[in-house]
Design an enzyme around this catalytic site. Structure first.
Site, PDB file in Angstrom:
ATOM      1  N   ARG A  15       0.806  -1.274   0.150  1.00 28.79           N
ATOM      2  CA  ARG A  15       0.174  -0.105   0.000  1.00 28.79           C
ATOM      3  C   ARG A  15       0.925   1.260   0.009  1.00 28.79           C
ATOM      4  NH1 ARG A  15       2.690   2.307   3.226  1.00 28.79           N
ATOM      5  NH2 ARG A  15       2.480   2.333   5.603  1.00 28.79           N
ATOM      6  N   HIS A  22       0.362   8.453  10.977  1.00 27.27           N
ATOM      7  CA  HIS A  22       0.442   8.442  12.598  1.00 27.27           C
ATOM      8  C   HIS A  22      -1.053   8.968  13.014  1.00 27.27           C
ATOM      9  CE1 HIS A  22       4.402   6.971  13.143  1.00 27.27           C
ATOM     10  NE2 HIS A  22       4.674   7.713  12.146  1.00 27.27           N
ATOM     11  N   ASP A  24      -3.733   6.270  12.707  1.00 24.72           N
ATOM     12  CA  ASP A  24      -4.576   5.084  12.908  1.00 24.72           C
ATOM     13  C   ASP A  24      -4.349   4.521  14.185  1.00 24.72           C
ATOM     14  OD1 ASP A  24      -1.880   4.188  12.617  1.00 24.72           O
ATOM     15  OD2 ASP A  24      -2.349   2.529  11.257  1.00 24.72           O
ATOM     16  N   GLY A 105      11.828  -2.541   2.786  1.00 25.28           N
ATOM     17  CA  GLY A 105      12.263  -1.471   3.602  1.00 25.28           C
ATOM     18  C   GLY A 105      11.975  -0.038   2.922  1.00 25.28           C
ATOM     19  N   GLY A 107       8.933   1.182   2.854  1.00 20.80           N
ATOM     20  CA  GLY A 107       7.539   1.827   3.448  1.00 20.80           C
ATOM     21  C   GLY A 107       6.589   1.555   2.697  1.00 20.80           C
ATOM     22  N   SER A 109       4.789  -1.240   3.037  1.00 22.19           N
ATOM     23  CA  SER A 109       4.020  -2.367   3.809  1.00 22.19           C
ATOM     24  C   SER A 109       4.318  -3.616   3.156  1.00 22.19           C
ATOM     25  CB  SER A 109       2.587  -2.145   3.589  1.00 22.19           C
ATOM     26  OG  SER A 109       2.455  -0.932   4.518  1.00 22.19           O
ATOM     27  N   ASP A 154      -2.177  -0.628   7.477  1.00 21.26           N
ATOM     28  CA  ASP A 154      -1.463  -1.353   6.389  1.00 21.26           C
ATOM     29  C   ASP A 154      -2.135  -2.665   6.063  1.00 21.26           C
ATOM     30  OD1 ASP A 154       0.246   0.731   6.976  1.00 21.26           O
ATOM     31  OD2 ASP A 154       1.835  -0.538   8.110  1.00 21.26           O
TER      32      ASP A 154
HETATM   33  C1  GLA Z   1       3.343   2.178  10.125  1.00 17.25           C
HETATM   34  C2  GLA Z   1       2.175   1.319  10.894  1.00 17.25           C
HETATM   35  C3  GLA Z   1       0.920   1.908  10.361  1.00 17.25           C
HETATM   36  C4  GLA Z   1       0.738   3.604  10.722  1.00 17.25           C
HETATM   37  C5  GLA Z   1       1.997   4.145   9.889  1.00 17.25           C
HETATM   38  C6  GLA Z   1       2.005   5.474  10.199  1.00 17.25           C
HETATM   39  O1  GLA Z   1       2.958   1.700   8.797  1.00 17.25           O
HETATM   40  O2  GLA Z   1       2.409   0.034  10.759  1.00 17.25           O
HETATM   41  O3  GLA Z   1      -0.118   1.376  11.418  1.00 17.25           O
HETATM   42  O4  GLA Z   1       0.946   3.933  11.819  1.00 17.25           O
HETATM   43  O5  GLA Z   1       3.160   3.589  10.210  1.00 17.25           O
HETATM   44  O6  GLA Z   1       1.077   6.207   9.606  1.00 17.25           O
END
Ligand code: GLA
Length: 340
Positions: A15, A22, A24, A105, A107, A109, A154
């Protein structure tokens, strides 16, 4: 033979989050989309062990069932597999391989995609039938595997993806509302050049600071801005300011996308990055430089760090003719079982 035995194949997408980082873990709104890149688990269900290899990651995962201590598993990627098996209480094994075109790595997910694909492969139709509970299982697996108190964005984005749409998720109710991506918009993901060290302790620290603010103010996404400014501790105040303002921006961005207004959408993304940098303090010089470089590129309406921060990728919203050095991502359907 158990009714679950036999060949299985499951795919789960990564995703990218357009806005709402920050929020959720504080029950706020987020606006991610599932992307076309993802992870596939292909194998045969049966036996009493999980045995998986990966085309991207070293080592073979071998787990005796039921799994009890996911965080102790080696190689490290096996912890996500073990976390899922432990959460599902799986006793029927799986042997096969994991393939992925999701960069680790970055970001995007990759861990959530691995968890969801493994959960579908292990649990089949039964697990697929309840998307929210599938996402919750995988969130709990991630927490057990890493010790990071992550939110649900995620995993739910990977499960609930809708082609051509971002997902407005209310992380209090877990209601998902698809928001169409305008035809004239393109979404790019550009790596900052700095691998995201999933800094679990910094994530947990930020979340704890938010919890302190919540103890005083209640639900932070809807907090009164004046009350936020009256918080004594300057750090807690800044964290709360981010969660409150970011939550408002999520709804504003969803409205801008529905209106096809890329200018406003881009400005909101820029404001989000500033808030993540100044109030939440999860940006890095490499992320800031990437955002600045992209914003100086003609046809780029907005750019911001995406995900937890501390390195990894930037997401950019652009006109159709723009070409960037990164991944052009399409809003895609969610995780699913495939014909084996
Ligand atoms: C990571 C966490 C999510 C979310 C993001 C920031 O990906 O796994 O749950 O908190 O950081 O939005």
């Amino acid at each position: 033979m158990s009714p679950h035995d036999g060949p299985v194949r499951a795919f789960a997408p990564g995703r990218v989050n357009l806005i709402g980082d920050h929020t959720d873990h504080m029950g706020g709104p987020v606006l991610p989309m599932a992307i076309q890149l993802g992870t596939t688990v292909t194998g045969v269900r049966g036996g009493g062990r999980v045995e998986l290899t990966s085309d991207l990651l070293d080592g073979e995962v071998r787990l005796d069932l039921p799994v009890r201590e996911p965080a102790a598993v080696a190689p490290a990627w096996g912890r996500y597999v073990a976390g899922v098996a432990a959460q599902l209480g799986t006793t029927i094994g799986l042997s096969g391989r994991v393939t992925s075109d999701l960069p680790a790595g970055a970001g995007l997910s990759s861990s959530a995609a691995l968890e969801v694909a493994v959960a579908l492969a292990l649990g089949g139709d039964e697990v697929a039938a309840d998307p929210v509970s599938l996402a919750r299982t995988c969130q709990a697996a991630e927490q057990a595997a890493t010790g990071v108190p992550c939110g649900i964005m995620d995993q739910l984005a990977s499960v609930a993806g809708v082609e051509g749409h971002a997902l407005l998720i209310d992380c209090s109710t877990l209601a998902v509302t698809p928001v169409p991506i305008p035809d004239h918009a393109r979404i790019w993901v550009v790596h900052s050049g700095q691998d995201r060290a999933l800094d679990g302790s910094a994530y947990a620290e930020r979340r704890a600071e938010c919890e302190r603010a919540r103890d005083e103010l209640g639900h932070l996404p809807g907090a009164d801005p004046d009350a936020v400014e009256r918080l004594d501790d300057p750090v807690v105040r800044a964290r709360a300011r981010h969660v409150r303002s970011e939550s408002a921006r999520v709804h504003e961005l969803a409205a801008a996308l529905r209106a096809g207004d890329l200018r406003t959408a881009g400005a909101l993304m820029v404001a989000s990055h500033r808030s993540l940098r100044e109030d939440f303090e999860v940006s890095t010089p490499a992320l800031d430089a990437t955002v600045d470089r992209l914003l100086a590129t003609p046809g780029v309406h907005g750019a911001r760090l995406t995900g937890a921060g501390f390195g990894g990728c930037v997401v950019a919203l652009t006109d159709p003719e723009v070409q960037l050095d990164g991944w052009r991502v399409d809003a895609s359907a969610g995780a699913r079982l495939l014909e084996p």
